[in-house]
Scaffold this active site. Structure first.
Site, PDB file in Angstrom:
ATOM      1  N   HIS A  40      36.582 -35.003  40.801  1.00 28.57           N
ATOM      2  CA  HIS A  40      36.402 -33.704  41.446  1.00 28.57           C
ATOM      3  C   HIS A  40      37.054 -33.749  42.829  1.00 28.57           C
ATOM      4  O   HIS A  40      36.406 -34.113  43.812  1.00 28.57           O
ATOM      5  CB  HIS A  40      34.918 -33.370  41.582  1.00 28.57           C
ATOM      6  N   HIS A  78      37.971 -27.876  40.998  1.00 24.03           N
ATOM      7  CA  HIS A  78      36.638 -28.478  41.056  1.00 24.03           C
ATOM      8  C   HIS A  78      36.545 -29.772  40.260  1.00 24.03           C
ATOM      9  O   HIS A  78      36.314 -30.831  40.823  1.00 24.03           O
ATOM     10  CB  HIS A  78      35.594 -27.491  40.543  1.00 24.03           C
ATOM     11  N   GLU A 113       6.185 -30.236  40.574  1.00 24.64           N
ATOM     12  CA  GLU A 113       6.326 -31.569  39.973  1.00 24.64           C
ATOM     13  C   GLU A 113       7.721 -32.145  40.152  1.00 24.64           C
ATOM     14  O   GLU A 113       7.887 -33.335  40.444  1.00 24.64           O
ATOM     15  CB  GLU A 113       5.985 -31.528  38.476  1.00 24.64           C
ATOM     16  N   HIS A 145      -1.284 -28.602  26.623  1.00 23.27           N
ATOM     17  CA  HIS A 145      -1.660 -29.627  27.590  1.00 23.27           C
ATOM     18  C   HIS A 145      -1.862 -31.002  26.949  1.00 23.27           C
ATOM     19  O   HIS A 145      -2.232 -31.952  27.638  1.00 23.27           O
ATOM     20  CB  HIS A 145      -2.949 -29.230  28.322  1.00 23.27           C
TER      21      HIS A 145
END
Length: 706
Positions: free
Chosen positions: A48, A295, A451, A512
């Site tokens: 890149h 890029h 998280e 869960h």
């Protein structure tokens, strides 16, 4: 989309932007960074180049004029941190590491040899090179963290900035400002789109981390083309809402403007700062500047020639470093950094005389050593049929350990009451700025429901030498897969505490109830996953994981009570350190081996007792850690699981994947083959076959195998 079709727009003979006040040697150095980066990508035929070409003036300005860093000692604890969150632009950092003369590091020792040579730059992205495709911590000295997955470097940087705040609050004394460094981050549009950066930025703003500066490369280009395809928000307004200070640089080739923005950001002490830098990707390339093709692919010979012409670069040979450039960096960054480091070490020597206890603790942090007696208060547990949930016993152990390890801190994603990870001893406190009722010396981190950021922040804390932990429900480890994987790749001793480890969460239902998460964690190289069977195994799990200096640990814990086994009858829990051990066994060769981890161990113990009463020769193996077991020699593994015993049963309330390694062909695995269900625990155990009767029947059938 922006492009530059007129090479003369690049300025005068110095190759700078029109009107920019740039000295010849400064511009020569900037263009050296650019051309080395272009040439490295071109030789590899992969990489890149465009971002490195655009950001070279900012890289030069920050490193040469501002960064508090000594290339002769890249481990100096008081150095500023630099994070290339746009890790795809790795040649930008590799070129800078070479030009600034950063010394090499092997096994945490600084050597006299350079981290990178010019030959290393020529080996970009090649097998066994020191210049891989993305920057990797420990692989190349001068790299503070592994980046590649976008946004992770941003999350790491928040942890790094928090670490400085903690170290300063805990160890600085009047007249002894040992820790006052900044963390600088190059980030881009991709980072801004990734959710982890938003989580991390929100937390940094809440915490008021004035030592954190993100430099945002706003080139408005991604792989698919213009960011207008998917990303049109006002980033400045978003960061204002996060309580960040925001400043804009319209032309990064004006290094005076870049310097002014950096100075302004450093002057803001109560908030993190975002410097929005408007750049042109592939700056200088006659056809590809400002386009997506600059890029993620080499420019090609024609474009490289055109770019070098635009820079007024007279040299035709690749990887050319003009005379005076290396010396220029040594006169700037090298001399300034050496002076700052020498002054710091003199200050630390005086500090050691006045505060010997604190200085000893700091040396332990720098050397990743635990203090003497760190484990002296770890509890031992009496036999108890009712038992205690392993999350609860772990909560008691973590408090016993953390009070003896002053640099241990962490928290949860808004779940401490459930994960039992709150530090409750006197002085623990909360890591918060004073306006939110805490101090930066607090040990309890409130990550909020973030998280993903929690995982990457813990990595940043660990990179500063602190022992960090983060906790949540096992099911939500899915949100943390990237930072957990990167902690393993970087060999960081982060502890991840995951509770609610099975269908034992009952009424919460299948959303869960973790099924595949254990297998996923066990499959990740370099991670120590431990699922203890009772309170004494929990104690031994902490005793085992805390000394690890180059490996993250994952502790898998229950919500429901687990019987505390009678260790006068069954084997000692200290055997956990070997990953699997014979908990109970008949005399001689068994007909059947029962193995399990966590809450299911007591289930197979019940089956063992019944089989033994009937005269069937059985053995129970507690199997808390596949990873630890695989580290043992073959003789030990064969002593636990004799190869000539074909009758085997494994029991675990998770996916069966992986257990066949130990049961062998024809062995029985009682595990989850579907998602769970919402119901009281006893009903779930019956529905999915986790009953003494089911285990007993499977064991009798296996015992008949010869």
């Amino acid at each position: 989309m922006r492009s530059l079709s007129n090479p003369s727009a690049f300025g005068a003979e110095t190759g700078g932007a029109a009107g920019a006040n740039v000295s010849d040697i400064a511009q020569l150095s900037i263009n050296t960074i650019r051309t080395l980066s272009m040439d490295g990508v071109e030789k590899a035929d992969s990489g890149h180049p465009g971002t490195a070409m655009a950001l070279a003036p900012v890289m030069y300005t920050l490193w040469q004029n501002d960064l508090k860093y000594d290339p002769a000692d890249p481990l100096w604890p008081a150095r500023d941190r630099f994070v290339l969150s746009v890790g795809h632009a790795s040649m930008l950092l590799y070129s800078t590491i070479y030009l600034t003369g950063i010394r090499d590091v092997v096994k945490d020792k600084v050597l006299d040899s350079p981290s990178l040579t010019l030959e290393d730059l020529k080996q970009f992205r090649q097998l066994n090179s020191k210049t891989p495709g993305h920057p990797e911590y420990r692989h190349t000295a001068g790299i503070e963290t592994t980046t590649g997955p976008l946004g992770q470097g941003c999350g790491n940087s928040v942890g790094m900035a928090m670490a400085e705040k903690y170290l300063a609050a805990h160890y600085n004394r009047p007249g002894y400002d040992l820790f006052d460094y900044h963390t600088y981050v190059f980030c881009g549009d991709g980072d801004m789109m990734e959710g982890v950066s938003s989580e991390a930025a929100s937390m940094a703003g809440h915490l008021g981390l004035g030592n954190l500066i993100w430099l945002y490369d706003s080139n408005q280009i991604s792989i698919e083309g213009s960011t207008n395809l998917a990303f049109t928000e006002n980033v400045a307004e978003r960061f204002h809402a996060y309580k960040w200070h925001v400043v804009t640089v319209n032309d990064v080739n004006d290094i005076a403007a870049v310097s002014k923005a950096l100075e302004e950001a450093r002057s803001v002490k109560d908030r993190p700062s975002l410097i929005i830098m408007h750049t042109i990707i592939g700056f200088g390339a006659p056809k590809k500047a400002g386009t997506a093709s600059a890029h993620g692919e080499p420019l090609g010979e024609e474009e490289i020639a055109g770019a070098k012409k635009a820079y007024h670069w007279p040299w035709t040979d690749a990887f050319h470093v003009p005379e005076g450039v290396l010396e220029h960096f040594q006169e700037g960054l090298g001399k300034r950094g050496a002076t700052a480091r020498a002054e710091w070490h003199a200050l630390f020597d005086r500090y050691t005389n006045e505060y010997p206890k604190e200085a000893a603790e700091l040396r332990a942090i720098f050397e990743r050593r635990l203090p003497e007696g760190w484990d002296k208060d770890i509890p031992k547990w009496d036999a108890d049929a009712k038992g205690i949930a392993s999350r609860a016993s772990s909560g008691k152990v973590i408090n016993a350990v953390a009070k003896n390890v002053p640099w241990m801190l962490g928290g949860s994603a808004d779940l401490s009451p459930s994960t039992k990870t709150n530090l409750t001893f006197e002085g623990a406190g909360s890591f918060q700025p004073p306006q939110w009722g805490g101090t930066y010396a607090g040990r309890n981190i409130h990550f909020g429901i973030r998280e993903h950021a929690m995982g990457s922040i813990c990595n940043g804390l660990a990179l500063a030498g602190l022992h960090a932990y983060g906790s949540g429900f096992l099911i939500f480890s899915d949100y943390m897969k990237a930072p957990i994987r990167l902690s393993a790749l970087m060999e960081l001793p982060v502890t991840y505490i995951f509770t609610h480890d099975s269908i034992g969460v009952g009424e919460d239902g299948p959303t869960h109830q973790p099924i595949e998460q254990l297998a996923q964690l066990r499959a990740t190289p370099g991670i120590m996953t431990i699922r203890p069977a009772d309170a004494n195994e929990v104690s031994e799990a902490w005793r085992t994981l805390m000394p690890m200096t180059h490996k993250p640990a994952v502790l898998i814990l229950s919500r429901q009570n687990l019987p505390t086994l009678d260790r006068s009858k069954y084997a000692c829990a200290s055997n956990l350190a070997k990953g699997a051990y014979v908990l109970a066994s008949c005399e001689g060769k068994p007909d059947v081996i029962l193995m399990a981890s966590g809450s299911e161990v007591s289930l197979v113990v019940d089956a063992y007792e019944k089989l033994t009463a009937e005269g069937i020769k059985a053995r129970v193996v507690s199997f808390p850690s596949f990873d630890l077991f695989e580290e043992q020699d073959q003789a030990y593994k064969d002593s636990v699981l004799p190869p000539d015993v074909k009758g085997r049963v494994a029991v675990e309330q998770a996916a069966a994947f992986g257990w066949d390694r130990y049961t062998g062909i024809g062995g029985s695995i009682i595990a989850m083959n579907s998602f769970g269900a919402s119901a009281p625990l006893k009903a779930l155990l019956t529905k999915f076959g986790f009953t003494p009767e089911k285990v007993y029947d499977a064991a009798r059938e296996q015992a008949a195998r010869k």
